[in-house]
Structures are given as structure tokens and as C-alpha cells.
Design an enzyme around this catalytic site. Structure first.
Site, PDB file in Angstrom:
ATOM      1  N   SER A  71       0.802  -1.215   0.000  1.00 44.39           N
ATOM      2  CA  SER A  71       0.000   0.000   0.000  1.00 44.39           C
ATOM      3  C   SER A  71       0.844   1.279   0.000  1.00 44.39           C
ATOM      4  CB  SER A  71      -0.936  -0.057   1.202  1.00 44.39           C
ATOM      5  OG  SER A  71      -1.943   0.903   1.087  1.00 44.39           O
TER       6      SER A  71
ATOM      7  N   ARG B 272       4.490   6.427  15.393  1.00 44.06           N
ATOM      8  CA  ARG B 272       3.819   7.651  14.926  1.00 44.06           C
ATOM      9  C   ARG B 272       3.519   8.536  16.128  1.00 44.06           C
ATOM     10  NH1 ARG B 272       2.522   6.559   9.755  1.00 44.06           N
ATOM     11  NH2 ARG B 272       1.955   4.414   9.269  1.00 44.06           N
TER      12      ARG B 272
ATOM     13  N   ASP C 271      -3.178   6.596  -2.628  1.00 40.83           N
ATOM     14  CA  ASP C 271      -1.938   5.902  -2.253  1.00 40.83           C
ATOM     15  C   ASP C 271      -1.631   4.758  -3.213  1.00 40.83           C
ATOM     16  OD1 ASP C 271      -3.802   4.053  -1.448  1.00 40.83           O
ATOM     17  OD2 ASP C 271      -2.788   3.527   0.403  1.00 40.83           O
TER      18      ASP C 271
HETATM   19  C1  G16 Z   1      -3.134   0.599   6.538  1.00 39.80           C
HETATM   20  C2  G16 Z   1      -4.450   0.331   7.213  1.00 39.80           C
HETATM   21  C3  G16 Z   1      -5.026   1.613   7.756  1.00 39.80           C
HETATM   22  C4  G16 Z   1      -4.019   2.283   8.671  1.00 39.80           C
HETATM   23  C5  G16 Z   1      -2.684   2.456   7.958  1.00 39.80           C
HETATM   24  C6  G16 Z   1      -1.607   2.943   8.880  1.00 39.80           C
HETATM   25  O1  G16 Z   1      -3.323   1.427   5.433  1.00 39.80           O
HETATM   26  O2  G16 Z   1      -5.332  -0.250   6.292  1.00 39.80           O
HETATM   27  O3  G16 Z   1      -6.188   1.296   8.462  1.00 39.80           O
HETATM   28  O4  G16 Z   1      -4.475   3.524   9.084  1.00 39.80           O
HETATM   29  O5  G16 Z   1      -2.252   1.219   7.435  1.00 39.80           O
HETATM   30  O6  G16 Z   1      -1.473   2.024   9.940  1.00 39.80           O
HETATM   31  P1  G16 Z   1      -0.322   2.135  11.009  1.00 39.80           P
HETATM   32  O7  G16 Z   1      -0.512   3.470  11.648  1.00 39.80           O
HETATM   33  O8  G16 Z   1      -0.535   1.011  11.948  1.00 39.80           O
HETATM   34  O9  G16 Z   1       0.967   2.096  10.252  1.00 39.80           O
HETATM   35  P2  G16 Z   1      -2.630   1.120   4.034  1.00 39.80           P
HETATM   36  O10 G16 Z   1      -3.190   2.153   3.124  1.00 39.80           O
HETATM   37  O11 G16 Z   1      -1.161   1.251   4.253  1.00 39.80           O
HETATM   38  O12 G16 Z   1      -3.036  -0.287   3.704  1.00 39.80           O
END
Ligand code: G16
Length: 542
Positions: free
Chosen positions: A65, A507, A276
Site C-alpha cells: 500500500s 507515529r 496511495d
Molecule cells: C493501513 C491500514 C489503515 C491504517 C494504515 C496505517 O493502510 O489499512 O487502516 O491507518 O495502514 O497504519 P499504522 O498506523 O498502523 O501504520 P494502508 O493504506 O497502508 O493499507
């Protein structure tokens, strides 16, 4: 159990190469692509078992992603499009981390524990993003699926939301839509065109936008959408696949850095969009005549949608329970607006789509959005049925029937199976068109509290553990007290730290009333995080 079916499992090519354990994180397994081959092989095996347990098709998406190009990952998609059930996340984590010599016995154990009928056919629907490492990882997954005699239906390069859609269509026997990419584009674009020709744009809205596609698969999907949409909407695509994936572009970069992406010709005060790497997140932004950057993130999208749905329900004289689900990253002003102006319940859950999706299912109409732009709207089957009846009910007025029919098409425009950047984009475009708004008018719905997020590298992010939807640190000891002490000095101050479940970072998020205080607030907190949690690199200067 017929153990002969397990004889193909040992595979020299896919032996575990690394001793480090890997966890099923916020959105599946995600790490450096070169550490993932055995993980994909084992996830192929697991997908077959999951499909047999559910007696339905399972999705397997290869993507990292928003992460950098050299990372990759895998998400399993359950039969109704939802993320893999939490109990199976634990099974998955155990399976990918066992020693090679214990792989067959672990599979046997899962079969017995979960009471899996091995004679049931298994179907695994696969897809991948545009990363260079994805074909190799797909091969590993396919080998795993075939080792347990599963049937592979591969859709090649697709967005994550497209794969969710394909899984649901397959499992609902096309009730949700045709299980093809053409079916996906036609369903969403026809609904968009229908609503558009029913609405009159009296205002500032122009049917043109600029799209930053993060150099990912979203560029391919957006180009395809353009063909289906014709002249109803002009999408000018930047970062369309020739540059580096997610590098200084894409929804995550734009949201976190609060600057426009690179290679992007931002026209002043012009509606711009960033998605993204796998097209499941979206944020809007613009640059004003003073070169100031403005972001309209997932919170702004959610409130816009909620307000519009409320209006349509009112026009159609239909009454359902609406609810909005957010995470702690939601701007405090957005939550105030939802509760006080829209008067809709707002619920906060931990980060991760699985949490938001599950909570949203509890409402008749559940809107969920993370501030980072990941979200969708879920409508209960009974709601859809009532709306359908309203469209043809002769006792209803023409206005009511028209509003209900718009609502029905809005439902078709939304990819309910998961957050979908491009379907969300078309929904936002529909609403702005209905209101005759340009992006500045939309922004005026409410003023965001000044906010900032930073990513910090630490030696071991797992030493930070949290509770209360990720907003309170339990460990390391003393960290939360130090954060509380700092935050208490700021008006409407809020700040929290949590380990990312997708990247090797922690974060830190902060917001407060005055923009001039924000930098100091987040730097003060970052400094104590650095000290308590073992920060790497230069210490944040306070
Ligand atoms: C994924 C999840 C989201 C989350 C993001 C960041 O997004 O599907 O729900 O907000 O990761 O997560 P973390 O803060 O745990 O790194 P994506 O778009 O990367 O698949």
C-alpha cells in the site's frame, strides 16, 4: 483427515530465510520484499484452509500500500470483503513464524483445531500491486495454494479495493456486481453518471480535477475509469506510474507532510486529489493564491458524505440510524462538527480498517473514515431494501422517489467492501457537484485544529504498548506521564504516540488550538519519546 493432501507442502524454494519473527500487523504482513517469499507461500496455504472453513472464496492481495517501493506485503480478504478475522491473524502469525520442519505439523494442527473439512473445494482470488517484487511473491502464494489443491483465480494487477469487490461479487453469486474488472468500472461509473444527470450544478463546481496517483496501480484504474466516465469528469493524472512508487507523492506523503506531491502542477485554488500506492486511500488538497497548502482529509470527506446522506434521507422521507466511525487521528474539530452540527453519533476505534469496518456494521448506515483517507460507507441490507421499495412506491411523491433513486445510485457508486480511493473520489465529486461547491467552500464546513504527525525510528518499536484506542502508552513506564504533563500546557492540546503496524516506526500525532504552539508541542513530546523509547538518528530539537 486425508493426510496425503499435505504431502506437497514441504518446498525447498520457500524455506524460511530469516530468523526474525514477523507479525500480522494493521493490514497484514508487511516488511522488506526480500524477506517475504516464505510468508507468501505459507499465506497461500492458509488462504486455502480459510476458504475451506468458510466454504467460500478468499482474497489474497499482494501489496504494501502506502509503504516505500522496496517493502511489500500480503492481506487476506474474508468472504464478505472484510479483513481476515482477528482469531485467524494469530493463526497466520504462528504459521509464518514456525520452523520449516514444523510446517506440516502446524498445518495439521490448524486443520484439527478448526475442524476443517478438507474435501471442500477452496478458491483463492489473487491480485497484486505494481511493485517489482509482486510477481515473485505471487508465484510463491500460488505455489502454496496449489500445494493444498486450492483453485487460483488470478486478476493480475488490481487495486486493493478492486480485489475486495471481486471477492464479494464471487461469493454473492454476482448479487453485489459482476465479478470482473469491467463489472467494477461499469457499476460505479454508471451510478455516477446517473446521479450527475439528475443534478444541476448551480455553483462554483467544475467537472475537472488533478489526481496524484502515487505512481501506483491507481493510475491504471483512474485511466480506465476515465474511459467509462467519458466527458462527465476530466481527471488529469500526475505521478501515473513512471516515477518511484509513493516517493514524495501519494496520499500518505501529502497527509503527513502537508505539502503537494512532487511532479504535480498544482493550479491555484484548484481541486486536487492524492491517492496511495494501492488506491485504497484518498485525500483532497489545494494550494491557494498565497502558495499556502490546504488539506481536506478523511475527516473532511466523512463529514461531507454524512451531511449529504442526511439531506438525501430527509428529501426522501426515510429515516435510518446514521453513525460515523473514526480513529484517534481524527481532528477534534471534525468530531465536534459531527456531534454538534450534524448531530450524528461518532465512535472512536483503534487504527486499522478492520476495527472501523466492524463498528460501522452496527449502524443502519455506517460511515467510517480514518483521517488518512481510508474509508467507505456501509448500508444494511434492510436499508437497501427499504430504499428500493421507496423508489417504486406509488404513494410517495415524485421528489421523494427521485431522492430515493439518487440514494440507491449513491449506494452503487460506493464500494462497500472496503475503502476505495476512486469510488470515494467519485462520491465526493457527486456531492460537490450537487452543492455547487468548489474546494474552498467545502473546506469552510469547519476549521481543522492545527495538527501534525511525525514518524520516528526507534530501536524496537514493540517497547511502546498502548491502550484506549492507541492513545495512552502503557510502556515504557513514565512515558505517558511525561506526555500528559506536556499536553496539559496547551489549549485544546491532544497528543499520542503508538507503534505503526505497517512500518518500522512509531507515529506521534499532536493537535492544539494555536498553530504557533503546534511545533513546540510535538517536538517536546518527540523528545521524550526519543529518550524513553530509544530513538534512532538525530534527536528532535526542542
Ligand atoms: C493501513 C491500514 C489503515 C491504517 C494504515 C496505517 O493502510 O489499512 O487502516 O491507518 O495502514 O497504519 P499504522 O498506523 O498502523 O501504520 P494502508 O493504506 O497502508 O493499507
Amino acid at each position: 483427515m486425508e493426510y496425503f493432501q499435505l504431502k506437497n507442502i514441504p518446498n525447498m524454494k520457500y524455506m524460511r530465510k530469516y530468523s526474525d519473527n514477523i507479525q500480522y500487523g494493521t493490514a497484514g504482513f508487511r516488511t522488506k520484499a526480500n524477506a517475504l517469499e516464505h510468508v507468501l507461500y505459507r499465506m497461500g496455504l492458509l488462504a486455502v484452509l480459510r476458504s475451506k472453513v468458510k466454504n467460500a472464496a478468499i482474497g489474497l492481495m499482494i501489496t504494501a500500500s502506502h509503504n516505500i517501493e522496496s517493502d511489500n506485503g500480503v492481506k487476506l480478504i474474508d468472504p464478505a470483503g472484510e479483513m481476515l478475522e482477528a482469531a485467524w491473524e494469530r493463526i497466520a502469525t504462528n504459521l509464518v513464524n514456525v520452523e520449516d520442519r514444523n510446517l506440516v505439523s502446524t498445518i495439521k494442527h490448524i486443520i484439527e483445531e478448526e475442524n476443517i473439512n478438507m474435501s471442500v473445494d477452496a478458491i483463492v482470488i489473487t491480485g497484486r500491486d505494481t511493485r517489482e517484487s509482486s510477481p515473485t511473491l505471487l508465484n510463491a502464494a500460488v505455489m502454496g495454494i496449489k500445494a493444498l489443491y486450492g483453485i487460483v483465480q488470478d486478476f493480475g494487477i488490481v487495486t486493493t479495493p478492486q480485489l475486495h469487490y471481486l471477492v464479494v461479487c464471487t461469493n454473492t453469486k454476482s448479487n453485489y456486481g459482476d465479478p470482473t474488472l469491467h463489472g467494477y468500472y461499469i457499476k460505479i461509473s454508471e451510478a455516477f453518471k446517473y446521479v450527475r444527470q439528475k443534478q444541476i450544478n448551480n455553483g462554483q463546481y467544475v467537472a475537472e480535477l488533478l489526481l496524484d496517483a502515487a505512481n501506483g496501480v491507481g493510475a491504471i484504474a483512474a485511466k480506465e475509469f476515465q474511459k467509462y466516465l467519458g466527458t462527465t469528469l476530466a481527471i488529469n493524472i500526475y505521478n501515473d506510474g513512471y516515477g518511484k512508487l509513493n516517493f514524495m507523492c501519494g496520499a500518505d506523503f501529502v497527509k503527513v507532510e502537508q505539502v503537494p506531491p512532487v511532479n504535480f502542477h498544482a493550479k491555484r485554488n484548484f481541486r486536487s486529489v492524492s491517492i496511495d500506492g494501492d488506491a485504497d486511500r484518498i485525500v483532497y488538497f489545494y494550494v491557494d493564491e498565497y502558495e499556502k497548502f490546504h488539506i481536506l482529509d478523511g475527516d473532511k470527506i466523512a463529514t461531507l458524505i454524512a451531511e449529504y446522506l442526511k439531506e438525501l434521507l430527509k428529501e426522501s422521507h426515510l429515516s435510518f440510524q446514521l453513525g460515523l466511525v473514526q480513529t484517534a487521528y481524527a481532528n477534534g474539530s471534525s468530531t465536534d462538527y459531527i456531534l454538534n452540527v450534524l448531530q450524528i453519533p461518532a465512535v472512536c476505534v483503534p487504527t486499522g480498517i478492520k476495527h472501523l469496518h466492524n463498528k460501522a456494521l452496527e449502524f443502519d448506515i455506517g460511515i467510517y473514515f480514518e483521517a488518512n483517507g481510508h474509508g467507505t460507507v456501509l448500508f444494511k441490507e434492510t436499508v437497501i431494501k427499504t430504499i428500493k421499495e421507496a423508489v417504486t412506491n406509488p404513494e410517495r411523491s415524485t421528489n421523494e422517489k427521485e431522492a430515493a433513486s439518487k440514494l440507491l445510485n449513491i449506494i452503487n457508486m460506493i464500494n462497500q467492501t472496503v475503502g476505495d480511493a476512486l469510488s470515494d473520489m467519485l462520491l465526493v465529486e457527486t456531492i460537490l457537484h450537487a452543492k455547487g461547491w468548489d474546494i474552498m467552500e467545502w473546506e469552510k464546513m469547519y476549521d481543522d485544529l492545527p495538527n501534525k504527525q511525525i514518524k520516528m525510528k526507534v530501536y524496537d518499536k514493540s517497547i511502546i504498548t498502548t491502550t484506549n484506542v492507541g492513545t495512552q502508552c502503557i510502556t515504557p513506564e513514565g512515558l505517558q506521564d511525561a506526555i500528559d504533563e506536556i499536553v496539559s500546557q496547551y489549549k485544546r492540546g491532544r497528543c499520542f504516540v503508538r507503534p505503526s503496524g505497517t512500518e518500522d516506526i512509531v507515529r506521534i500525532y499532536a493537535e492544539c488550538e494555536n498553530l504557533c504552539d503546534l511545533d513546540k508541542l510535538i517536538k517536546d513530546v518527540a523528545s521524550v519519546v526519543y529518550d524513553c523509547a530509544g530513538g534512532i538518528g538525530p534527536k528532535p530539537q526542542v
